[in-house]
Design a protein around this motif. Structure first.
Motif, PDB file in Angstrom:
ATOM      1  N   GLN A   1      28.789 -39.185   8.090  1.00 38.62           N
ATOM      2  CA  GLN A   1      28.984 -37.777   8.697  1.00 38.62           C
ATOM      3  C   GLN A   1      29.201 -36.470   7.661  1.00 38.62           C
ATOM      4  OE1 GLN A   1      32.330 -37.612  11.537  1.00 38.62           O
ATOM      5  NE2 GLN A   1      31.864 -35.438  11.926  1.00 38.62           N
ATOM      6  N   ALA A   2      28.258 -35.782   7.804  1.00 38.57           N
ATOM      7  CA  ALA A   2      28.390 -34.776   6.811  1.00 38.57           C
ATOM      8  C   ALA A   2      29.398 -33.751   6.882  1.00 38.57           C
ATOM      9  CB  ALA A   2      27.047 -33.588   7.110  1.00 38.57           C
ATOM     10  N   GLN A   3      30.266 -33.532   5.785  1.00 37.50           N
ATOM     11  CA  GLN A   3      31.319 -32.711   5.723  1.00 37.50           C
ATOM     12  C   GLN A   3      31.009 -31.255   5.230  1.00 37.50           C
ATOM     13  OE1 GLN A   3      34.330 -34.184   6.762  1.00 37.50           O
ATOM     14  NE2 GLN A   3      33.693 -36.163   7.019  1.00 37.50           N
ATOM     15  N   LEU A   4      29.899 -31.218   4.859  1.00 37.86           N
ATOM     16  CA  LEU A   4      29.509 -29.771   4.203  1.00 37.86           C
ATOM     17  C   LEU A   4      28.357 -29.385   5.140  1.00 37.86           C
ATOM     18  CD1 LEU A   4      29.999 -31.024   0.408  1.00 37.86           C
ATOM     19  CD2 LEU A   4      31.492 -29.472   1.763  1.00 37.86           C
ATOM     20  N   VAL A   5      28.221 -27.948   5.003  1.00 36.35           N
ATOM     21  CA  VAL A   5      27.031 -27.232   5.818  1.00 36.35           C
ATOM     22  C   VAL A   5      26.200 -26.333   4.726  1.00 36.35           C
ATOM     23  CG1 VAL A   5      26.296 -26.264   7.818  1.00 36.35           C
ATOM     24  CG2 VAL A   5      28.130 -27.816   8.080  1.00 36.35           C
ATOM     25  N   GLU A   6      25.083 -26.592   4.608  1.00 32.76           N
ATOM     26  CA  GLU A   6      24.350 -25.620   3.763  1.00 32.76           C
ATOM     27  C   GLU A   6      23.705 -24.865   4.749  1.00 32.76           C
ATOM     28  OE1 GLU A   6      23.863 -29.902   1.651  1.00 32.76           O
ATOM     29  OE2 GLU A   6      23.813 -29.029   3.593  1.00 32.76           O
ATOM     30  N   THR A   7      23.375 -23.694   4.088  1.00 32.34           N
ATOM     31  CA  THR A   7      22.698 -22.507   5.007  1.00 32.34           C
ATOM     32  C   THR A   7      21.879 -21.842   3.888  1.00 32.34           C
ATOM     33  OG1 THR A   7      24.145 -21.077   4.998  1.00 32.34           O
ATOM     34  CG2 THR A   7      24.043 -22.577   7.045  1.00 32.34           C
ATOM     35  N   GLY A   8      21.015 -20.956   4.181  1.00 35.32           N
ATOM     36  CA  GLY A   8      20.099 -20.032   3.384  1.00 35.32           C
ATOM     37  C   GLY A   8      18.786 -20.456   2.887  1.00 35.32           C
ATOM     38  N   GLY A   9      18.293 -21.752   2.922  1.00 33.54           N
ATOM     39  CA  GLY A   9      17.173 -22.039   2.644  1.00 33.54           C
ATOM     40  C   GLY A   9      16.007 -21.297   3.250  1.00 33.54           C
ATOM     41  N   GLY A  10      14.781 -21.695   2.969  1.00 37.27           N
ATOM     42  CA  GLY A  10      13.627 -20.800   3.658  1.00 37.27           C
ATOM     43  C   GLY A  10      12.571 -20.970   2.726  1.00 37.27           C
TER      44      GLY A  10
ATOM     45  N   ARG B   1      19.723 -17.105  -1.747  1.00 31.24           N
ATOM     46  CA  ARG B   1      21.295 -17.396  -1.740  1.00 31.24           C
ATOM     47  C   ARG B   1      21.600 -18.284  -0.757  1.00 31.24           C
ATOM     48  NH1 ARG B   1      26.756 -13.833  -0.336  1.00 31.24           N
ATOM     49  NH2 ARG B   1      28.109 -14.699  -2.137  1.00 31.24           N
ATOM     50  N   LEU B   2      21.836 -19.627  -1.478  1.00 32.68           N
ATOM     51  CA  LEU B   2      22.404 -20.770  -0.677  1.00 32.68           C
ATOM     52  C   LEU B   2      23.786 -20.825  -0.505  1.00 32.68           C
ATOM     53  CD1 LEU B   2      20.218 -23.849  -2.098  1.00 32.68           C
ATOM     54  CD2 LEU B   2      19.720 -21.959  -0.214  1.00 32.68           C
ATOM     55  N   SER B   3      24.513 -21.166   0.822  1.00 40.27           N
ATOM     56  CA  SER B   3      25.768 -21.065   1.087  1.00 40.27           C
ATOM     57  C   SER B   3      26.051 -22.821   1.521  1.00 40.27           C
ATOM     58  CB  SER B   3      26.214 -20.241   2.161  1.00 40.27           C
ATOM     59  OG  SER B   3      25.979 -18.823   1.754  1.00 40.27           O
ATOM     60  N   CYS B   4      27.467 -22.815   1.246  1.00 38.66           N
ATOM     61  CA  CYS B   4      27.847 -24.432   1.565  1.00 38.66           C
ATOM     62  C   CYS B   4      29.246 -24.039   1.829  1.00 38.66           C
ATOM     63  CB  CYS B   4      27.963 -25.226   0.502  1.00 38.66           C
ATOM     64  SG  CYS B   4      28.751 -26.876   0.571  1.00 38.66           S
ATOM     65  N   ALA B   5      29.462 -24.327   3.241  1.00 35.83           N
ATOM     66  CA  ALA B   5      30.609 -24.325   3.891  1.00 35.83           C
ATOM     67  C   ALA B   5      31.270 -25.579   4.265  1.00 35.83           C
ATOM     68  CB  ALA B   5      30.582 -23.515   5.230  1.00 35.83           C
ATOM     69  N   ALA B   6      32.480 -25.662   4.369  1.00 36.13           N
ATOM     70  CA  ALA B   6      33.318 -26.973   4.564  1.00 36.13           C
ATOM     71  C   ALA B   6      33.994 -26.772   5.879  1.00 36.13           C
ATOM     72  CB  ALA B   6      34.269 -27.427   3.476  1.00 36.13           C
TER      73      ALA B   6
ATOM     74  N   VAL C   1      30.904 -22.311  -1.129  1.00 36.61           N
ATOM     75  CA  VAL C   1      30.424 -22.346  -2.417  1.00 36.61           C
ATOM     76  C   VAL C   1      28.949 -21.644  -2.278  1.00 36.61           C
ATOM     77  CG1 VAL C   1      29.458 -23.665  -4.246  1.00 36.61           C
ATOM     78  CG2 VAL C   1      31.580 -24.222  -3.178  1.00 36.61           C
ATOM     79  N   TYR C   2      28.643 -20.999  -3.285  1.00 33.43           N
ATOM     80  CA  TYR C   2      27.260 -20.301  -3.223  1.00 33.43           C
ATOM     81  C   TYR C   2      26.471 -20.767  -4.429  1.00 33.43           C
ATOM     82  CZ  TYR C   2      30.164 -17.260  -0.138  1.00 33.43           C
ATOM     83  OH  TYR C   2      31.186 -16.712   0.695  1.00 33.43           O
ATOM     84  N   LEU C   3      25.171 -20.471  -4.040  1.00 33.94           N
ATOM     85  CA  LEU C   3      24.116 -20.734  -5.015  1.00 33.94           C
ATOM     86  C   LEU C   3      23.186 -19.843  -5.218  1.00 33.94           C
ATOM     87  CD1 LEU C   3      22.762 -22.359  -7.403  1.00 33.94           C
ATOM     88  CD2 LEU C   3      21.598 -23.890  -5.689  1.00 33.94           C
ATOM     89  N   GLN C   4      23.258 -18.766  -5.910  1.00 34.56           N
ATOM     90  CA  GLN C   4      22.381 -17.593  -6.170  1.00 34.56           C
ATOM     91  C   GLN C   4      20.841 -18.105  -7.031  1.00 34.56           C
ATOM     92  OE1 GLN C   4      22.185 -14.463  -4.581  1.00 34.56           O
ATOM     93  NE2 GLN C   4      20.097 -14.277  -5.684  1.00 34.56           N
ATOM     94  N   MET C   5      19.853 -17.896  -6.507  1.00 35.22           N
ATOM     95  CA  MET C   5      18.810 -18.551  -7.304  1.00 35.22           C
ATOM     96  C   MET C   5      17.585 -17.280  -7.451  1.00 35.22           C
ATOM     97  SD  MET C   5      18.049 -22.157  -5.500  1.00 35.22           S
ATOM     98  CE  MET C   5      17.735 -21.431  -3.884  1.00 35.22           C
ATOM     99  N   ASN C   6      17.325 -17.106  -8.628  1.00 30.86           N
ATOM    100  CA  ASN C   6      16.633 -15.967  -8.811  1.00 30.86           C
ATOM    101  C   ASN C   6      15.547 -16.425  -9.450  1.00 30.86           C
ATOM    102  OD1 ASN C   6      18.418 -14.124  -7.813  1.00 30.86           O
ATOM    103  ND2 ASN C   6      19.288 -14.224  -9.887  1.00 30.86           N
ATOM    104  N   SER C   7      14.250 -15.608  -9.904  1.00 34.06           N
ATOM    105  CA  SER C   7      13.130 -16.042 -10.431  1.00 34.06           C
ATOM    106  C   SER C   7      12.407 -17.595 -10.076  1.00 34.06           C
ATOM    107  CB  SER C   7      13.235 -16.079 -12.044  1.00 34.06           C
ATOM    108  OG  SER C   7      13.725 -14.751 -12.321  1.00 34.06           O
TER     109      SER C   7
ATOM    110  N   ALA D   1      12.343 -27.946  -2.810  1.00 32.37           N
ATOM    111  CA  ALA D   1      13.140 -28.945  -2.660  1.00 32.37           C
ATOM    112  C   ALA D   1      14.165 -28.831  -1.774  1.00 32.37           C
ATOM    113  CB  ALA D   1      13.692 -29.691  -3.960  1.00 32.37           C
ATOM    114  N   VAL D   2      14.493 -30.114  -1.182  1.00 33.57           N
ATOM    115  CA  VAL D   2      15.815 -29.876  -0.253  1.00 33.57           C
ATOM    116  C   VAL D   2      17.055 -30.005  -1.254  1.00 33.57           C
ATOM    117  CG1 VAL D   2      17.355 -31.109   1.287  1.00 33.57           C
ATOM    118  CG2 VAL D   2      14.685 -31.357   1.519  1.00 33.57           C
ATOM    119  N   TYR D   3      18.011 -28.731  -0.880  1.00 33.78           N
ATOM    120  CA  TYR D   3      19.196 -28.500  -1.959  1.00 33.78           C
ATOM    121  C   TYR D   3      20.237 -29.001  -0.971  1.00 33.78           C
ATOM    122  CZ  TYR D   3      16.469 -25.814  -5.223  1.00 33.78           C
ATOM    123  OH  TYR D   3      15.505 -25.541  -6.282  1.00 33.78           O
ATOM    124  N   TYR D   4      20.851 -29.913  -1.782  1.00 33.09           N
ATOM    125  CA  TYR D   4      22.023 -30.385  -1.279  1.00 33.09           C
ATOM    126  C   TYR D   4      23.536 -30.036  -2.020  1.00 33.09           C
ATOM    127  CZ  TYR D   4      19.046 -33.933   0.727  1.00 33.09           C
ATOM    128  OH  TYR D   4      18.084 -34.712   1.406  1.00 33.09           O
TER     129      TYR D   4
END
Length: 124
Positions: A1-10, A19-24, A79-85, A92-95
Motif C-alpha cells: 500500500q502506497a504511503q506516498l502520493v506523487e503529482t505533477g508529472g506530464g 515540478r513534482l510533488s510528493c505528499a504523505a 517533498v518537491y522535485l523541480q526539474m529544469n532543462s 520515465a516514471v518518477y517515484y
C-alpha cells in the motif's frame, strides 16, 4: 500500500520544466530521508536525488546535477522535485520514497515507503 502520493508529472517539450510533488497523507515523514527515483521502460530504477530530514543535506545523481532541485516542507509533509532543462532521456516514471535510516541513499532497497509513481514524458 502506497504511503506516498506523487503529482505533477506530464508531457513537456525538451528544454521545459516540471515540478513534482510528493505528499504523505496520514503519516509524518519529517524524520525521514526523502528520495526521488525514476524508471524508464526496460531499465533499472535509477537514483535521482535525496534530501535529509532537516533539509540540510541534498544529494544528486549524475543525471540530475545542475538541472534538478529537491526541497521539502516538513510542515506540509511534502517533498518537491523541480526539474529544469528537461531532455528526452529524462522520460520515465518518477517515484518518491522515504527512508528512516538509509545506509546508502542511492539504493532503492534502503527505502521503507514508496509512492505509485508519476509519468514524466519529454518529447516534442
Amino acid at each position: 500500500q502506497a504511503q506516498l502520493v506523487e503529482t505533477g508529472g506530464g508531457l513537456v517539450q525538451p528544454g521545459g520544466s516540471l515540478r513534482l510533488s510528493c505528499a504523505a497523507p496520514g503519516r509524518a515523514f519529517s524524520r525521514y530521508t526523502m528520495g526521488w527515483f525514476r524508471q524508464a521502460p526496460g531499465k533499472e530504477r535509477e537514483f535521482v536525488t535525496a534530501i535529509t530530514w532537516s533539509g540540510g543535506n541534498t544529494y544528486y545523481g549524475d543525471s540530475a546535477k545542475d538541472r534538478f532541485t529537491i526541497s521539502r516542507d516538513n510542515a506540509k509533509n511534502t517533498v518537491y522535485l523541480q526539474m529544469n532543462s528537461l531532455k528526452p532521456e529524462d522520460t520515465a516514471v518518477y517515484y518518491c520514497a522515504a527512508a528512516l535510516n538509509p545506509l546508502n541513499i542511492a539504493t532503492p532497497h534502503d527505502y521503507d515507503y514508496w509512492g505509485q509513481g508519476t509519468q514524466v514524458t519529454v518529447s516534442s
